[in-house]
Write a protein that holds these residues in place. Structure first.
Motif, short mmCIF file in Angstrom:
data_model
loop_
_atom_site.label_atom_id
_atom_site.label_comp_id
_atom_site.label_asym_id
_atom_site.label_seq_id
_atom_site.Cartn_x
_atom_site.Cartn_y
_atom_site.Cartn_z
N GLY A 272 5.10 43.33 107.52
CA GLY A 272 5.25 43.73 106.13
C GLY A 272 4.07 43.32 105.28
O GLY A 272 3.65 44.05 104.38
N VAL A 273 3.52 42.15 105.56
CA VAL A 273 2.36 41.66 104.78
C VAL A 273 1.15 42.56 105.01
O VAL A 273 0.46 42.94 104.06
N VAL A 274 0.86 42.90 106.26
CA VAL A 274 -0.27 43.79 106.54
C VAL A 274 -0.05 45.15 105.87
O VAL A 274 -0.97 45.71 105.25
N ARG A 275 1.15 45.66 105.96
CA ARG A 275 1.46 46.96 105.35
C ARG A 275 1.26 46.92 103.83
O ARG A 275 0.68 47.84 103.25
N ASP A 276 1.70 45.85 103.19
CA ASP A 276 1.57 45.75 101.73
C ASP A 276 0.11 45.64 101.30
O ASP A 276 -0.31 46.24 100.30
N TRP A 277 -0.68 44.88 102.05
CA TRP A 277 -2.09 44.77 101.71
C TRP A 277 -2.83 46.09 101.95
O TRP A 277 -3.67 46.49 101.13
N ALA A 278 -2.52 46.77 103.03
CA ALA A 278 -3.17 48.05 103.31
C ALA A 278 -2.90 49.05 102.19
O ALA A 278 -3.78 49.85 101.84
N GLY B 35 1.94 42.89 121.95
CA GLY B 35 2.55 44.05 121.32
C GLY B 35 2.85 43.85 119.86
O GLY B 35 2.83 44.79 119.06
N ASP B 36 3.14 42.58 119.46
CA ASP B 36 3.38 42.28 118.05
C ASP B 36 2.13 42.57 117.23
O ASP B 36 2.19 43.18 116.16
N LEU B 37 0.99 42.13 117.73
CA LEU B 37 -0.25 42.32 116.99
C LEU B 37 -0.56 43.81 116.85
O LEU B 37 -1.08 44.26 115.82
N GLY B 38 -0.23 44.59 117.86
CA GLY B 38 -0.39 46.04 117.75
C GLY B 38 0.47 46.63 116.65
O GLY B 38 0.04 47.53 115.92
N ARG B 39 1.69 46.12 116.50
CA ARG B 39 2.57 46.60 115.42
C ARG B 39 2.02 46.20 114.06
O ARG B 39 2.07 46.98 113.11
N TYR B 40 1.53 44.97 113.95
CA TYR B 40 0.99 44.53 112.67
C TYR B 40 -0.14 45.44 112.21
O TYR B 40 -0.29 45.73 111.02
N ALA B 41 -0.97 45.87 113.16
CA ALA B 41 -2.15 46.67 112.82
C ALA B 41 -1.84 48.15 112.68
O ALA B 41 -2.74 48.94 112.34
N ALA B 42 -0.59 48.54 112.90
CA ALA B 42 -0.23 49.97 112.88
C ALA B 42 -0.60 50.69 111.58
O ALA B 42 -1.01 51.86 111.62
N PRO B 43 -0.49 50.06 110.38
CA PRO B 43 -0.84 50.79 109.16
C PRO B 43 -2.34 50.98 108.96
O PRO B 43 -2.76 51.66 108.02
N LEU B 44 -3.15 50.41 109.83
CA LEU B 44 -4.60 50.42 109.64
C LEU B 44 -5.25 51.52 110.46
O LEU B 44 -4.70 52.01 111.43
#
Length: 263
Positions: A168-174, A218-227
């Motif tokens: 959620g944090v990565v998504r909000d910043w993106a 796989g978690d890190l891949g999900r975090y980066a998905a919005p990028l």
């Protein structure tokens, strides 16, 4: 400023892993416990730091003139973000953000003579408040490189719908950044669930529950998905750059590595 030296803090544990001296007995004990679980963890920490320096130098050299270091941690002896960025591109502006008052105190002492740096106290889970605090120090009509190095593992991770979790944090910043803003993510990951559980137990116990959890690849891949990920994509940073020291294989449980990605 008085420091609580009776409980480990993730920033001071990381400082110990990097060979720093701004740490206390509980931090060193937590670091030593991590070494018991992942004997190569100090090399992995150094690999992650080398990757961050490499990414900052490349981005500044390519024209990025604004950097936002989220969860910046304690200043290191050399190769801090502003030093690398401003060496590659003089006049580059750098904002350091952390929620830990100990980190902020050290940052103010170390960086207050650099007019192109700003130190902001803030929770990376509140991007709107951080942007407001930065204000006109950045030109928000131009790209801002956001750095998330060894910080997402400090957050809770209760699922993709948790706004305060890493995804959620990565998504909000993106969503908040100006167009063309690169994002750099780096952290240690492990494919072995038992190792992840052991590392999480060490860090949450040592910090009094102020730490999140160790991620799987796989978690890190999900975090980066919005990028919008640039080549070579997400992966082990020790396999990419000659200045990133690799931990010898026998020292790291299978599937444990320092991973990173640049968008």
């Amino acid at each position: 400023m008085l420091q609580d030296t009776t409980v480990a803090r993730s920033a001071r544990v990381h400082d110990w892993l990097l060979g720093g001296v701004e740490n206390y007995a509980p931090d060193r004990a937590a670091g030593a416990a991590l070494v018991e679980v992942v004997p190569g963890v100090r090399q992995l920490a150094r690999s992650g730091r080398a990757f961050l320096r490499h990414a900052v130098g490349l981005l500044a050299g390519s024209g990025v003139a604004q950097f936002l270091d989220l969860g910046c941690g304690l200043p290191v002896l050399d190769g801090n973000v502003h030093e690398v960025a401003q060496a590659a591109r003089p006049g580059t502006r750098v904002v350091y953000v952390d929620v830990d008052p100990v980190v902020l105190a050290h940052a103010f002492t170390t960086l207050d003579d650099n007019a192109d740096t700003l130190i902001v106290g803030g929770d990376i889970r509140r991007p709107g408040a951080i942007r407001e605090a930065i204000g006109g120090f950045f030109d928000w009509g131009r790209p801002v490189a956001v750095l998330m190095a060894s910080v997402l593992d400090c957050l809770p991770a209760d699922g993709a719908d948790d706004p305060d979790g890493p995804e959620g944090v990565v998504r909000d910043w993106a969503a908040l950044l100006p167009p063309g803003s690169p994002v750099v993510i780096q952290q240690m990951v492990c494919a072995d669930a038992g190792v992840r559980a052991a590392v999480t137990a060490v860090m949450t116990g040592a910090t009094g529950g102020r730490w999140g959890r160790m991620a799987a690849p796989g978690d890190l891949g999900r975090y980066a998905a919005p990028l919008h990920i640039k080549a070579p994509g997400l992966g082990d940073v020790t396999r990419r750059h000659p200045d990133s020291p690799a931990a010898p294989g026998p020292l790291c449980p299978s599937g444990t590595a320092a991973w990173g990605v640049v968008s």
